[in-house]
Design an enzyme around this catalytic site. Structure first.
Site, PDB file in Angstrom:
ATOM      1  CD  GLU A  75     -18.622  17.865   8.792  1.00 42.15           C
ATOM      2  OE1 GLU A  75     -17.436  17.547   8.520  1.00 42.15           O
ATOM      3  OE2 GLU A  75     -19.303  18.016   9.879  1.00 42.15           O
ATOM      4  CB  SER A 125     -15.314  16.847  11.454  1.00 40.54           C
ATOM      5  OG  SER A 125     -16.804  16.912  11.872  1.00 40.54           O
ATOM      6  CG  ASN A 163      -7.932  19.124  13.003  1.00 38.51           C
ATOM      7  OD1 ASN A 163      -8.038  17.652  13.148  1.00 38.51           O
ATOM      8  ND2 ASN A 163      -8.718  19.665  13.891  1.00 38.51           N
ATOM      9  CG  HIS A 201     -12.466  17.829   8.604  1.00 38.89           C
ATOM     10  ND1 HIS A 201     -11.446  17.712   9.732  1.00 38.89           N
ATOM     11  CD2 HIS A 201     -13.349  18.038   8.873  1.00 38.89           C
ATOM     12  CE1 HIS A 201     -12.127  18.385  10.758  1.00 38.89           C
ATOM     13  NE2 HIS A 201     -13.213  18.674  10.188  1.00 38.89           N
ATOM     14  CG  HIS A 255     -18.559  21.789  12.395  1.00 37.91           C
ATOM     15  ND1 HIS A 255     -18.810  23.011  12.765  1.00 37.91           N
ATOM     16  CD2 HIS A 255     -17.663  20.882  13.158  1.00 37.91           C
ATOM     17  CE1 HIS A 255     -17.997  23.309  13.552  1.00 37.91           C
ATOM     18  NE2 HIS A 255     -17.206  22.056  13.816  1.00 37.91           N
ATOM     19  CG  ASP A 314     -17.521  22.299   6.579  1.00 36.61           C
ATOM     20  OD1 ASP A 314     -16.280  22.382   6.493  1.00 36.61           O
ATOM     21  OD2 ASP A 314     -18.167  22.721   7.593  1.00 36.61           O
ATOM     22  CE  LYS A 318     -11.182  21.878  10.936  1.00 33.31           C
ATOM     23  NZ  LYS A 318     -11.175  21.885  12.451  1.00 33.31           N
TER      24      LYS A 318
HETATM   25  C1  LIG Z   1     -16.731  20.450   9.355  1.00 31.35           C
HETATM   26  C2  LIG Z   1     -16.100  21.676  10.210  1.00 31.35           C
HETATM   27  N1  LIG Z   1     -16.753  22.723   9.781  1.00 31.35           N
HETATM   28  C3  LIG Z   1     -16.361  23.911  10.479  1.00 31.35           C
HETATM   29  C4  LIG Z   1     -15.613  23.986  11.413  1.00 31.35           C
HETATM   30  C5  LIG Z   1     -15.093  25.305  11.875  1.00 31.35           C
HETATM   31  O1  LIG Z   1     -13.882  25.810  11.399  1.00 31.35           O
HETATM   32  P1  LIG Z   1     -12.887  26.855  12.269  1.00 31.35           P
HETATM   33  O2  LIG Z   1     -12.212  25.989  13.167  1.00 31.35           O
HETATM   34  O3  LIG Z   1     -12.399  27.560  11.478  1.00 31.35           O
HETATM   35  O4  LIG Z   1     -13.896  27.715  13.041  1.00 31.35           O
HETATM   36  C6  LIG Z   1     -14.755  22.796  11.860  1.00 31.35           C
HETATM   37  C7  LIG Z   1     -13.588  22.607  12.780  1.00 31.35           C
HETATM   38  O5  LIG Z   1     -13.565  23.172  13.679  1.00 31.35           O
HETATM   39  C8  LIG Z   1     -15.238  21.590  10.996  1.00 31.35           C
HETATM   40  O6  LIG Z   1     -14.662  20.687  11.338  1.00 31.35           O
END
Ligand SMILES: Cc1ncc(COP(=O)(O)O)c(C=O)c1O
Length: 385
Positions: free
Chosen positions: A180, A184, A51, A212, A138, A209, A239
């Site tokens: 999102e 993802s 990522n 990505h 997510h 969110d 990421k």
């Molecule tokens: C859409 C989304 N939100 C939140 C997260 C969580 O972020 P983190 O890896 O910083 O816990 C992720 C990925 O891991 C994600 O893909």
């Protein structure tokens, strides 16, 4: 024996090709070619499952800022934010993000998962709140929403009509639409303009969110904030930003509320101030270096052009190129064929994605080159056609 279900659950995972295992990777160095490769058990692969979309991990300027941060502030926050863990470096990073996204306030979390849990639990403290989440949101958004007291409705992926109907039916005075920015596991974008319009019509707040999208979308990498003005933006640093931790950007009132009621913020050690200092440098590079975003687009187009038209790839403006295989076993098998050709692409299976939609989640990053993409397209065509 107690906890007998552990053995049974693991056996069931194995029987249904859903068993998950970690692999321990080694990286080769700091130049682009080395960064696009990993070694596993002594064998080298081109990595299409990272990522690190912009190729910023191990960037000398970010590493230097990290060292500078260590020298100035030390590695640890040494305390939670509301005790003595909130340092000058955190304030400086919050200010940088606010300026970048044109948001009044920002709050740092140890991870995106914690930020989402904290946000949905804090806002869902009352059953008078209603959350409207895209079906593909997510796990951390869903877990936060469902563990709160709020009413939770999920609309079919990017189905604006269904969301509109749900909002119209709702009598709640506290509505929040959540999605999102770039999804993802599919790599497609939310219909941000429609979501924003619906939020206005129904007096709802909009939460995006941007895990990505941040860094990858927009002229200075501001993600969804380059297209609309969500009320709240969450993004992880783990990421495209290539450090670790996360932020929530919002207005002053919500910021104050989260400082008082977000449990993951209050009862957790502040993120490393040295890491915060390094993250400022990463954002500086992201804003200035448009070539990284251009390269992702150019290489993604090359991949889709080279793939056989029969291959089911989801259209995407992001780094994430999802190739839908369907069956879990077949996805694992294709992933293994790619591994044999020196390409690392992880197969994504349920419950991360819906049953029957197992896929290869290819990430095209700014440190890949044309030959990497040609090698991937050649092997995919061979395995799938
Ligand atoms: C859409 C989304 N939100 C939140 C997260 C969580 O972020 P983190 O890896 O910083 O816990 C992720 C990925 O891991 C994600 O893909």
């Amino acid at each position: 024996m107690a906890f007998d279900f552990i053995k049974d659950k693991l056996a069931a995972q194995q029987a249904s090709s859903l068993y998950r295992q970690r692999v321990c990777i080694q990286q080769h160095g700091a130049d682009d070619d080395a960064k696009s490769h990993i070694s596993i058990d002594g064998k080298a692969y081109i990595n299409f499952s990272s990522n690190d979309y912009l190729g910023l991990n191990n960037h000398p300027d970010i590493n230097k800022a990290m060292q500078e941060g260590l020298d100035k502030f030390g590695l640890s926050g040494c305390s939670s934010n509301l005790v003595t863990g909130f340092h000058y470096a955190h304030q400086a990073l919050e200010d940088t993000i606010c300026q970048w996204l044109n948001k009044p306030k920002c709050l740092l979390f140890s991870s995106g998962f914690a930020a989402n849990m904290a946000f949905f639990q804090a806002l869902g403290q009352s059953s008078a709140t209603s959350f409207f989440l895209d079906k593909l949101s997510h796990a951390s958004m869903l877990d936060g929403a469902f563990s709160s007291k709020a009413a939770v409705k999920r609309f079919a992926h990017n189905d604006i009509m269904q969301l509109s109907e749900l909002l119209t039916k709702s009598a709640s005075g506290n509505k929040l639409i959540a999605s999102e920015g770039v999804f993802s596991m599919d790599g497609d974008q939310a219909k941000l303009i429609d979501l924003s319009a619906l939020a206005t019509t129904h007096d709802a707040s909009l939460f995006i969110d941007d895990a990505h999208s941040i860094g990858v979308i927009g002229e200075q990498g501001q993600g969804s904030n380059s297209i609309v003005e969500p009320d709240v933006t969450m993004a992880t640093f783990g990421k495209a930003i290539a450090t670790s931790g996360a932020f929530l950007a919002c207005d002053e009132k919500l910021h104050d509320y989260l400082i008082n009621f977000a449990r993951h913020y209050i009862y957790s050690t502040a993120i490393s101030p040295a890491l915060a200092w390094a993250t400022i440098k990463s954002i500086e590079l992201i804003k200035a270096e448009q070539w990284r975003r251009d390269k992702i687009i150019e290489l993604s187009h090359l991949l889709t052009d080279l793939l056989d038209p029969s291959i089911n790839i989801i259209k995407s403006q992001s780094s994430i190129q999802a190739i839908i295989i369907g069956d879990e076993d077949k996805a694992l098998n294709v992933s293994e064929q790619l591994n044999n050709a020196g390409l690392w692409v992880t197969a994504i299976r349920p419950p991360t994605v819906a049953k029957g939609t197992s896929r290869l989640r290819v990430t095209v990053c700014a440190n890949h080159n044309i030959n990497n993409i040609k090698a991937l397209a050649y092997s995919l065509n061979k395995a799938l056609c």
